[in-house]
Design a protein around this motif. Structure first.
Motif, PDB file in Angstrom:
ATOM      1  N   ILE A 186       6.830   0.079   8.693  1.00 62.39           N
ATOM      2  CA  ILE A 186       5.800   0.681   7.847  1.00 62.39           C
ATOM      3  C   ILE A 186       6.163   2.121   7.501  1.00 62.39           C
ATOM      4  CG2 ILE A 186       3.399   1.452   7.791  1.00 62.39           C
ATOM      5  CD1 ILE A 186       2.726  -1.020   9.500  1.00 62.39           C
ATOM      6  N   ALA A 187       6.573   2.887   8.511  1.00 61.22           N
ATOM      7  CA  ALA A 187       6.948   4.282   8.268  1.00 61.22           C
ATOM      8  C   ALA A 187       8.106   4.368   7.283  1.00 61.22           C
ATOM      9  CB  ALA A 187       7.314   4.956   9.587  1.00 61.22           C
ATOM     10  N   GLY A 188       9.085   3.485   7.449  1.00 59.21           N
ATOM     11  CA  GLY A 188      10.230   3.494   6.551  1.00 59.21           C
ATOM     12  C   GLY A 188       9.844   3.209   5.111  1.00 59.21           C
ATOM     13  N   PHE A 189       8.983   2.218   4.907  1.00 55.55           N
ATOM     14  CA  PHE A 189       8.571   1.896   3.539  1.00 55.55           C
ATOM     15  C   PHE A 189       7.726   3.008   2.929  1.00 55.55           C
ATOM     16  CE2 PHE A 189      10.052  -2.437   4.193  1.00 55.55           C
ATOM     17  CZ  PHE A 189      10.489  -2.765   2.927  1.00 55.55           C
ATOM     18  N   LEU A 190       6.920   3.686   3.730  1.00 58.42           N
ATOM     19  CA  LEU A 190       6.164   4.823   3.215  1.00 58.42           C
ATOM     20  C   LEU A 190       7.102   5.919   2.716  1.00 58.42           C
ATOM     21  CD1 LEU A 190       3.315   5.091   5.893  1.00 58.42           C
ATOM     22  CD2 LEU A 190       3.038   4.446   3.492  1.00 58.42           C
ATOM     23  N   VAL A 191       8.115   6.233   3.527  1.00 59.79           N
ATOM     24  CA  VAL A 191       9.044   7.301   3.163  1.00 59.79           C
ATOM     25  C   VAL A 191       9.884   6.915   1.957  1.00 59.79           C
ATOM     26  CG1 VAL A 191      11.065   8.625   3.936  1.00 59.79           C
ATOM     27  CG2 VAL A 191       9.132   8.268   5.489  1.00 59.79           C
ATOM     28  N   LEU A 192      10.461   5.713   1.967  1.00 57.25           N
ATOM     29  CA  LEU A 192      11.367   5.344   0.878  1.00 57.25           C
ATOM     30  C   LEU A 192      10.618   5.172  -0.445  1.00 57.25           C
ATOM     31  CD1 LEU A 192      11.560   2.042  -0.117  1.00 57.25           C
ATOM     32  CD2 LEU A 192      12.159   1.808   2.297  1.00 57.25           C
ATOM     33  N   THR A 193       9.370   4.702  -0.386  1.00 62.78           N
ATOM     34  CA  THR A 193       8.593   4.530  -1.616  1.00 62.78           C
ATOM     35  C   THR A 193       8.215   5.877  -2.206  1.00 62.78           C
ATOM     36  OG1 THR A 193       7.715   2.443  -0.776  1.00 62.78           O
ATOM     37  CG2 THR A 193       6.546   3.451  -2.615  1.00 62.78           C
ATOM     38  N   CYS A 194       7.744   6.781  -1.358  1.00 64.15           N
ATOM     39  CA  CYS A 194       7.402   8.125  -1.806  1.00 64.15           C
ATOM     40  C   CYS A 194       8.612   8.801  -2.440  1.00 64.15           C
ATOM     41  CB  CYS A 194       6.888   8.938  -0.618  1.00 64.15           C
ATOM     42  SG  CYS A 194       6.498  10.653  -0.999  1.00 64.15           S
ATOM     43  N   ALA A 195       9.755   8.725  -1.770  1.00 63.86           N
ATOM     44  CA  ALA A 195      10.955   9.400  -2.254  1.00 63.86           C
ATOM     45  C   ALA A 195      11.506   8.740  -3.517  1.00 63.86           C
ATOM     46  CB  ALA A 195      12.016   9.408  -1.157  1.00 63.86           C
ATOM     47  N   LEU A 224       0.826  -1.206   0.000  1.00 65.02           N
ATOM     48  CA  LEU A 224       0.000   0.000   0.000  1.00 65.02           C
ATOM     49  C   LEU A 224       0.859   1.254   0.000  1.00 65.02           C
ATOM     50  CD1 LEU A 224      -2.852  -0.978   2.498  1.00 65.02           C
ATOM     51  CD2 LEU A 224      -3.092  -0.536   0.045  1.00 65.02           C
ATOM     52  N   ALA A 225       2.116   1.100   0.392  1.00 67.85           N
ATOM     53  CA  ALA A 225       3.034   2.237   0.348  1.00 67.85           C
ATOM     54  C   ALA A 225       3.163   2.790  -1.070  1.00 67.85           C
ATOM     55  CB  ALA A 225       4.411   1.820   0.874  1.00 67.85           C
ATOM     56  N   TYR A 226       2.844   1.974  -2.068  1.00 60.51           N
ATOM     57  CA  TYR A 226       2.902   2.449  -3.449  1.00 60.51           C
ATOM     58  C   TYR A 226       1.954   3.610  -3.699  1.00 60.51           C
ATOM     59  CZ  TYR A 226       6.049  -0.842  -5.688  1.00 60.51           C
ATOM     60  OH  TYR A 226       7.168  -1.516  -6.096  1.00 60.51           O
ATOM     61  N   ALA A 227       0.913   3.741  -2.881  1.00 56.29           N
ATOM     62  CA  ALA A 227       0.004   4.871  -3.039  1.00 56.29           C
ATOM     63  C   ALA A 227       0.752   6.194  -2.866  1.00 56.29           C
ATOM     64  CB  ALA A 227      -1.149   4.773  -2.041  1.00 56.29           C
ATOM     65  N   THR A 228       1.722   6.219  -1.949  1.00 56.73           N
ATOM     66  CA  THR A 228       2.506   7.439  -1.784  1.00 56.73           C
ATOM     67  C   THR A 228       3.355   7.701  -3.021  1.00 56.73           C
ATOM     68  OG1 THR A 228       4.434   6.359  -0.753  1.00 56.73           O
ATOM     69  CG2 THR A 228       2.622   7.000   0.696  1.00 56.73           C
ATOM     70  N   GLY A 229       3.795   6.632  -3.676  1.00 56.24           N
ATOM     71  CA  GLY A 229       4.583   6.796  -4.891  1.00 56.24           C
ATOM     72  C   GLY A 229       3.784   7.385  -6.030  1.00 56.24           C
ATOM     73  N   SER A 230       2.500   6.996  -6.142  1.00 57.15           N
ATOM     74  CA  SER A 230       1.674   7.561  -7.206  1.00 57.15           C
ATOM     75  C   SER A 230       1.473   9.049  -7.005  1.00 57.15           C
ATOM     76  CB  SER A 230       0.329   6.828  -7.272  1.00 57.15           C
ATOM     77  OG  SER A 230      -0.430   7.052  -6.100  1.00 57.15           O
ATOM     78  N   VAL A 231       1.359   9.477  -5.747  1.00 58.09           N
ATOM     79  CA  VAL A 231       1.197  10.898  -5.455  1.00 58.09           C
ATOM     80  C   VAL A 231       2.497  11.662  -5.716  1.00 58.09           C
ATOM     81  CG1 VAL A 231       0.714  12.588  -3.637  1.00 58.09           C
ATOM     82  CG2 VAL A 231      -0.626  10.489  -3.775  1.00 58.09           C
ATOM     83  N   SER A 232       3.621  11.131  -5.223  1.00 55.90           N
ATOM     84  CA  SER A 232       4.889  11.857  -5.346  1.00 55.90           C
ATOM     85  C   SER A 232       5.368  11.923  -6.792  1.00 55.90           C
ATOM     86  CB  SER A 232       5.960  11.214  -4.464  1.00 55.90           C
ATOM     87  OG  SER A 232       6.279   9.907  -4.903  1.00 55.90           O
ATOM     88  N   SER A 233       5.145  10.877  -7.578  1.00 55.25           N
ATOM     89  CA  SER A 233       5.572  10.912  -8.972  1.00 55.25           C
ATOM     90  C   SER A 233       4.758  11.916  -9.770  1.00 55.25           C
ATOM     91  CB  SER A 233       5.477   9.521  -9.607  1.00 55.25           C
ATOM     92  OG  SER A 233       4.160   9.017  -9.535  1.00 55.25           O
ATOM     93  N   ALA A 234       3.446  11.985  -9.484  1.00 54.30           N
ATOM     94  CA  ALA A 234       2.606  12.963 -10.175  1.00 54.30           C
ATOM     95  C   ALA A 234       2.970  14.384  -9.773  1.00 54.30           C
ATOM     96  CB  ALA A 234       1.140  12.682  -9.889  1.00 54.30           C
TER      97      ALA A 234
END
Length: 394
Positions: free
Chosen positions: A299-308, A251-261
Motif C-alpha cells: 500500500i505504501a509503495g503504491f501511494l508513493v509511486l502514484t503520487c510521484a 484509492l492511491a489515485y487520490a494522491t495523484g490528483s493532489v500531486s498533479s495539481a
C-alpha cells in the motif's frame, strides 16, 4: 460561472469520463482471466487494445482538430466513448469485447489528444500550466473512480454489470462537458494538410520535446504495468484479498490528483528539470517499496509511486504544451498523448507478461530500468539545451 471556471469544469468532467471508461476493465482482469481461461498477459489485452488504439488514433485526430476546431473533437470523443461503454457489457465473446475496446480507445483519443492545445488557446501560455494540472487532476479522479466503481460492483453484479455502472458514470460526466465546454477559437483558414505536416515535423524536431515524449512512453508504461499486475498479486497468494478489497489500491489515485495539481508550484520552486527527474526517481522508489509480501508495504509503495508518477506526468505534459510552437500545438499534444498511450499499451501488456512468467520482483526491476531511462532522457535533453544557449551567448 466565469469562462475560466467553465473551461476547468468541462475538461475535468471530460477527463473523469474518459479515464473512468478507459481503465474500467483493469480491476476485473482476474475475473476476465477466470471466465475466458487467460493468463495475466492475455487478460491485460482488455486494457492494452484500448490504449493502443488511442495511441494510433490520437495524431490523426489532433490533425483533424487543426481543421475543424478543438471543441467539436472533444464533444464527439466524450459522447462516442460513452456509447461504446454502454455496449461493452453486451459483447458475447472475448474477441468481440476486444474489438469494441479498440473502437472505444480510438473514440477516447479525441479528448486527451487535443485538450492541452484547447487549454493553451483558451487560457494562453501563462495559464496553461495550472490548467493542465487541473485537467490531469480530473483525469486521475476519473481513473480512480472508474476503477473503484468497477472493483466494488464486480462482486454483486459480475464484471459485465461493473462495466455498465462505469458507463453510467461516464454518461453523467459527458453531459456536463457538453453543457459547459466553451467554444474554441475558429480554425485558421490556412490549416491545410501541408501546414499540419509542417507542424508534425516541428513537434519531433526539438530535443526537449523528445524528452517529454520519452517520459510519457516509459513512465506510463511502468505505471500501467504495475497496476495491471496489482489485481493478480493482491488477490493471489500470499495476500489473498477479495476483488472488492483489492480494488482499494486504486484509492492511491487520490494522491495523484493532489500531486498533479501541485506540480506547477513545484516547478516554480525547483525548475522543470529537477522536478521531473526527481518525480521519476521517486516513482522508482515507490515501486521498490512494494517488493515485500506485506500488505502495508504494498500500500505504501503504491501511494508513493502514484503520487510521484502523476507529478511527473503533469510536469512533462505542461512542459510540452508550454514549449510547443504556436503552429504545432495540436501536433505536440497529439505526439505526447500518442507516446503516453503507446507506453500504456505496450508497457502494460509487457509488464503483465513479465509478472505472469517471472513474478513481481522481475516486474519491479523492469519498470525501474524504464524510469531511469526516462530520467536520463530529460537530463540529456536539458544539458544539450544549456550548451546550445552557452554557445549562442559566447
Amino acid at each position: 460561472m466565469t469562462s475560466t471556471r467553465r473551461v476547468k469544469t468541462a475538461v475535468a468532467a471530460a477527463g473523469i469520463s474518459s479515464f473512468a471508461l478507459l481503465y474500467a476493465p483493469q480491476p476485473v482482469l482476474p475475473q476476465l482471466a477466470a471466465q475466458y481461461h487467460l493468463d495475466p498477459g492475455g487478460a491485460a489485452l482488455a486494457v492494452s487494445v484500448a490504449t493502443g488504439a488511442l495511441a494510433v488514433a490520437v495524431l490523426p485526430i489532433a490533425a483533424l482538430s487543426e481543421v475543424v476546431g478543438r471543441r467539436p473533437v472533444i464533444l464527439t470523443s466524450v459522447i462516442a466513448s460513452v456509447v461504446f461503454g454502454l455496449l461493452l457489457p453486451l459483447m458475447p465473446t472475448y474477441p468481440a469485447l476486444l474489438v469494441l475496446r479498440a473502437l472505444q480507445g480510438a473514440a477516447i483519443a479525441g479528448f486527451p489528444g487535443v485538450a492541452a492545445a484547447y487549454l493553451a488557446e483558451r487560457l494562453g501560455r501563462a495559464g496553461v500550466a495550472a490548467a493542465v494540472g487541473a485537467m490531469i487532476a480530473g483525469n486521475t479522479i476519473g481513473g480512480m473512480l472508474g476503477r473503484l466503481a468497477s472493483g466494488f460492483t464486480a462482486g454483486p453484479l459480475g464484471w459485465r454489470g461493473a462495466l455498465f455502472v462505469v458507463a453510467g458514470v461516464g454518461a453523467v460526466c459527458s453531459a456536463i462537458t457538453v453543457v459547459t465546454l466553451p467554444p474554441s477559437p475558429r480554425p485558421r483558414g490556412d490549416a491545410r494538410l501541408r501546414a499540419v505536416a509542417r507542424g508534425l515535423v516541428t513537434a519531433v524536431s526539438k530535443p526537449v520535446l523528445l524528452a517529454q515524449y520519452a517520459v510519457a512512453l516509459l513512465a506510463m508504461g511502468s505505471f500501467v504495468a504495475l497496476y495491471n499486475a496489482a489485481g493478480f498479486r493482491l488477490t493471489g497468494d500470499p495476500l489473498d484479498l477479495s476483488p472488492a478489497v483489492a480494488s482499494l489500491v486504486f484509492l492511491a489515485y487520490a494522491t495523484g490528483s493532489v500531486s498533479s495539481a501541485a506540480a506547477g508550484r513545484l516547478v516554480a520552486r525547483v525548475g522543470r528539470r529537477r522536478a521531473l527527474i526527481g518525480a521519476l526517481l521517486l516513482t522508482a522508489v515507490g515501486a521498490a517499496l512494494t517488493l515485500p509480501d506485506s500488505l502495508p508495504a504494498v500500500i505504501a509503495g503504491f501511494l508513493v509511486l502514484t503520487c510521484a508518477f502523476f507529478a511527473a506526468h503533469a510536469v512533462a505534459n505542461g512542459w510540452a504544451a508550454a514549449d510547443a510552437p504556436e503552429d504545432a500545438r495540436g501536433q505536440v499534444g497529439g505526439t505526447y498523448t500518442a507516446t503516453y498511450y503507446l507506453g500504456s499499451s505496450v508497457g502494460g501488456a509487457a509488464g503483465a507478461w513479465v509478472y505472469g512468467h517471472a513474478g513481481w520482483p522481475w516486474l519491479i526491476a523492469v519498470v525501474a530500468v524504464w524510469l531511469l531511462l526516462a530520467a536520463a532522457a530529460v537530463g540529456a535533453a536539458t544539458t544539450t539545451r544549456v550548451r546550445r544557449r552557452e554557445l549562442v551567448a559566447g
